[in-house]
Scaffold this motif. Sequence first.
Motif, mmCIF file in Angstrom:
data_model
loop_
_atom_site.group_PDB
_atom_site.id
_atom_site.type_symbol
_atom_site.label_atom_id
_atom_site.label_comp_id
_atom_site.label_asym_id
_atom_site.label_seq_id
_atom_site.Cartn_x
_atom_site.Cartn_y
_atom_site.Cartn_z
ATOM 1 N N ALA A 207 0.831 -1.212 0.000
ATOM 2 C CA ALA A 207 0.000 0.000 0.000
ATOM 3 C C ALA A 207 0.863 1.258 0.000
ATOM 4 C CB ALA A 207 -0.928 -0.007 1.217
ATOM 5 N N LEU A 208 1.936 1.244 0.810
ATOM 6 C CA LEU A 208 2.827 2.404 0.880
ATOM 7 C C LEU A 208 3.572 2.611 -0.435
ATOM 8 C CD1 LEU A 208 4.221 4.693 2.353
ATOM 9 C CD2 LEU A 208 5.784 3.032 3.364
ATOM 10 N N LEU A 209 4.160 1.541 -0.979
ATOM 11 C CA LEU A 209 4.897 1.663 -2.246
ATOM 12 C C LEU A 209 3.969 2.064 -3.388
ATOM 13 C CD1 LEU A 209 7.294 -1.408 -2.017
ATOM 14 C CD2 LEU A 209 7.931 1.004 -1.941
ATOM 15 N N GLY A 210 2.729 1.560 -3.355
ATOM 16 C CA GLY A 210 1.760 1.957 -4.370
ATOM 17 C C GLY A 210 1.477 3.446 -4.298
ATOM 18 N N MET B 19 -0.743 17.785 -3.470
ATOM 19 C CA MET B 19 -1.320 16.574 -2.870
ATOM 20 C C MET B 19 -0.254 15.814 -2.082
ATOM 21 S SD MET B 19 -3.875 15.138 -5.847
ATOM 22 C CE MET B 19 -4.355 13.714 -4.864
ATOM 23 N N GLU B 20 -0.612 15.374 -0.884
ATOM 24 C CA GLU B 20 0.348 14.710 -0.010
ATOM 25 C C GLU B 20 0.302 13.189 -0.172
ATOM 26 O OE1 GLU B 20 0.317 16.056 3.987
ATOM 27 O OE2 GLU B 20 0.720 18.135 3.426
ATOM 28 N N LEU B 21 1.342 12.544 0.336
ATOM 29 C CA LEU B 21 1.523 11.110 0.128
ATOM 30 C C LEU B 21 0.344 10.288 0.643
ATOM 31 C CD1 LEU B 21 3.238 8.642 -0.655
ATOM 32 C CD2 LEU B 21 4.372 8.833 1.571
ATOM 33 N N TYR B 22 -0.188 10.635 1.807
ATOM 34 C CA TYR B 22 -1.238 9.800 2.396
ATOM 35 C C TYR B 22 -2.478 9.721 1.512
ATOM 36 C CZ TYR B 22 -3.844 13.951 3.992
ATOM 37 O OH TYR B 22 -4.564 15.111 4.049
ATOM 38 N N VAL B 23 -2.707 10.778 0.709
ATOM 39 C CA VAL B 23 -3.859 10.765 -0.208
ATOM 40 C C VAL B 23 -3.683 9.661 -1.247
ATOM 41 C CG1 VAL B 23 -5.177 12.089 -1.913
ATOM 42 C CG2 VAL B 23 -4.253 13.235 0.129
ATOM 43 N N PHE B 24 -2.483 9.551 -1.783
ATOM 44 C CA PHE B 24 -2.211 8.519 -2.793
ATOM 45 C C PHE B 24 -2.250 7.118 -2.179
ATOM 46 C CE2 PHE B 24 -0.067 12.365 -4.365
ATOM 47 C CZ PHE B 24 -0.704 12.490 -5.590
ATOM 48 N N PHE C 255 -4.693 4.171 -3.537
ATOM 49 C CA PHE C 255 -4.209 2.839 -3.893
ATOM 50 C C PHE C 255 -4.866 1.775 -3.019
ATOM 51 C CE2 PHE C 255 -1.158 -0.697 -3.778
ATOM 52 C CZ PHE C 255 -1.035 -0.938 -5.140
ATOM 53 N N GLY C 256 -5.060 2.085 -1.741
ATOM 54 C CA GLY C 256 -5.728 1.150 -0.837
ATOM 55 C C GLY C 256 -7.137 0.827 -1.293
ATOM 56 N N MET C 257 -7.833 1.791 -1.865
ATOM 57 C CA MET C 257 -9.184 1.553 -2.381
ATOM 58 C C MET C 257 -9.154 0.558 -3.541
ATOM 59 S SD MET C 257 -10.609 5.488 -2.235
ATOM 60 C CE MET C 257 -12.158 5.094 -3.048
ATOM 61 N N PHE C 258 -8.114 0.652 -4.378
ATOM 62 C CA PHE C 258 -7.972 -0.301 -5.484
ATOM 63 C C PHE C 258 -7.700 -1.699 -4.944
ATOM 64 C CE2 PHE C 258 -5.058 -2.018 -8.934
ATOM 65 C CZ PHE C 258 -6.113 -2.413 -9.756
ATOM 66 N N MET C 259 -6.832 -1.792 -3.944
ATOM 67 C CA MET C 259 -6.541 -3.093 -3.328
ATOM 68 C C MET C 259 -7.785 -3.675 -2.659
ATOM 69 S SD MET C 259 -2.762 -2.642 -1.613
ATOM 70 C CE MET C 259 -2.970 -4.171 -0.723
ATOM 71 N N LEU C 260 -8.613 -2.801 -2.089
ATOM 72 C CA LEU C 260 -9.826 -3.260 -1.420
ATOM 73 C C LEU C 260 -10.738 -4.015 -2.384
ATOM 74 C CD1 LEU C 260 -11.817 -1.289 1.212
ATOM 75 C CD2 LEU C 260 -13.053 -2.355 -0.652
ATOM 76 N N ILE C 261 -10.794 -3.554 -3.625
ATOM 77 C CA ILE C 261 -11.616 -4.235 -4.638
ATOM 78 C C ILE C 261 -11.023 -5.605 -4.963
ATOM 79 C CG2 ILE C 261 -12.450 -4.123 -7.025
ATOM 80 C CD1 ILE C 261 -12.420 -1.037 -6.697
ATOM 81 N N LEU D 15 2.495 5.717 8.699
ATOM 82 C CA LEU D 15 3.919 5.419 8.872
ATOM 83 C C LEU D 15 4.605 5.327 7.513
ATOM 84 C CD1 LEU D 15 3.518 2.559 11.523
ATOM 85 C CD2 LEU D 15 3.764 5.014 11.960
ATOM 86 N N PRO D 16 4.793 6.455 6.826
ATOM 87 C CA PRO D 16 5.400 6.396 5.495
ATOM 88 C C PRO D 16 6.874 6.027 5.504
ATOM 89 C CG PRO D 16 5.079 8.661 6.173
ATOM 90 C CD PRO D 16 4.407 7.817 7.203
ATOM 91 N N PHE D 17 7.459 5.933 6.693
ATOM 92 C CA PHE D 17 8.842 5.473 6.852
ATOM 93 C C PHE D 17 8.866 3.971 7.081
ATOM 94 C CE2 PHE D 17 7.038 7.551 10.567
ATOM 95 C CZ PHE D 17 6.896 6.482 11.426
ATOM 96 N N PHE D 18 7.828 3.270 6.605
ATOM 97 C CA PHE D 18 7.669 1.845 6.873
ATOM 98 C C PHE D 18 8.835 1.025 6.322
ATOM 99 C CE2 PHE D 18 5.842 -2.405 6.066
ATOM 100 C CZ PHE D 18 5.404 -2.686 7.348
ATOM 101 N N GLY D 19 9.617 1.580 5.383
ATOM 102 C CA GLY D 19 10.768 0.852 4.842
ATOM 103 C C GLY D 19 11.730 0.428 5.930
ATOM 104 N N ASP D 20 11.985 1.309 6.902
ATOM 105 C CA ASP D 20 12.862 0.968 8.022
ATOM 106 C C ASP D 20 12.270 -0.165 8.855
ATOM 107 O OD1 ASP D 20 14.647 2.827 7.239
ATOM 108 O OD2 ASP D 20 14.420 4.167 8.954
#
Length: 478
Positions: free
Chosen positions: A159-162, A179-184, A188-194, A400-405
Amino acid sequence: MSLEFLREEKVTHSSACPADGNHSEVESWKHDAGAQVENLEESRKHDAGARFVLKSKGSWLHCGYHLTTSIVAPALLSLPFAFSSLGWVGGVVCLIVGALVTFYSYNLLSLVLEHYAKRGHRQLRFRDLTNDILGEKWGRYYVGPIQFMVCFGAVIGAALLGGQSMKSIYLVSRPYGSMELYVFVVIFGMFMLILAQIPSFHSLRHINLISLLLCLAYSACATGGSIYVGHSAQAPPKDYSVVGDSQDRVFGAFNAIAIIATTYGNGIIPEIQATAAPPVTGKMFKGLCLCYTIVIVTFFNVAVSGYWAFGNKADSTIFSNFIKDNGHTLVPKWFFLMSNIFVLLQLSAVGVVYLQPTNEVLEGFFANPEKNQYSARNVIPRLVFRSLSIIIATTIAAMLPFFGDINAVIGAFGFLPLDFVVPFIFYNITFKPSTRGAIFWVNTIIAIVFSVFSIIGSISAVRQVVLDAKNYKLFANL
């Protein structure tokens, strides 16, 4: 080890339906396959998770598609970054060792699963296999939680990378967009939800075939883009030295090993093998051969070309090196947009594949195996709880957009034990190879070495989280 693969090949040929064999051989094969199907159906009668999510209808090709999606994911775009902490020799050696060990490991785990299937007790889940081999406590309190953490962490990471890929596309199109990252991430999460509503793992086979083609496409773009930039006038200075003092270099090397291990990680081999129709003998081996053909083509090309082009300046994902701060790109803009679209589309498949263990647990709790899979009694809970899973994963990714760590910690704690340690222990306990033979000691040494790597990699990953903590901010616009 070669003797073991010869044994496997012999079993594969003897279990395959004889094309021109005599009548008794054909009847024996049919009886064996029929008995396996009957035993499997009986075991699923009161198990909604196995009956509805882990349907066993696939071929070896379908196993190959599922394996490729779960292993050859956009995480491979971080391989040049891992090389920057290891150098040429260390990077190439770790990449080769990772390929050899995981291919061997997954084959051993597949042989253990086949062993149980041929005895009428087919295992469909990692935790169930652990229960039978190590005991229920190990499955319930160790392998089960670790697998859930790894798989749900992969959903969050997808979801984060998307969201990050969507934002990259947005910034190239509109360099000063607000537009900020959390919006995207939410979009993307809505697409995954489908996609999450697709009923069973087997139902994803066509999506995962497309995913296989997409990973080849964006890997080719990453390789071609790196070569293009490396030969252009805008090419950065090529410095292949490992920077930092001795302590930073040591911890950086173990962190890089954890990244490579995570890239090769799977964690759902039993669940993927569960999608194969009985008899299962040999199908997973063929699927792994297909998968690792793609692995070799993609991993090595992206890692070598990306590190060659950017050296120790390689970013956490190689596509980040293709874009400048002002929205200009080092590659043609259409090429950059196309590459990110390929990544974006495959990430949705990766997220849904790693959601399957969660789906299976939820179906086991809330579905009624005696009702039809598509009855209102089962469809409504499925819709509610799968949607809730995606909403939770998307919310964490946005927060948590720093989820890579954090993902590096999950990889060290999760993927290293599940894929580099546990299969060797399972094989030695199940088949009891002679302690005087090479197989026993090879398996034991690999398990011990990667247990040590897991511990040190975990320490290194946690250290990196602590060092970066000052930059953490909920819903940060990275």
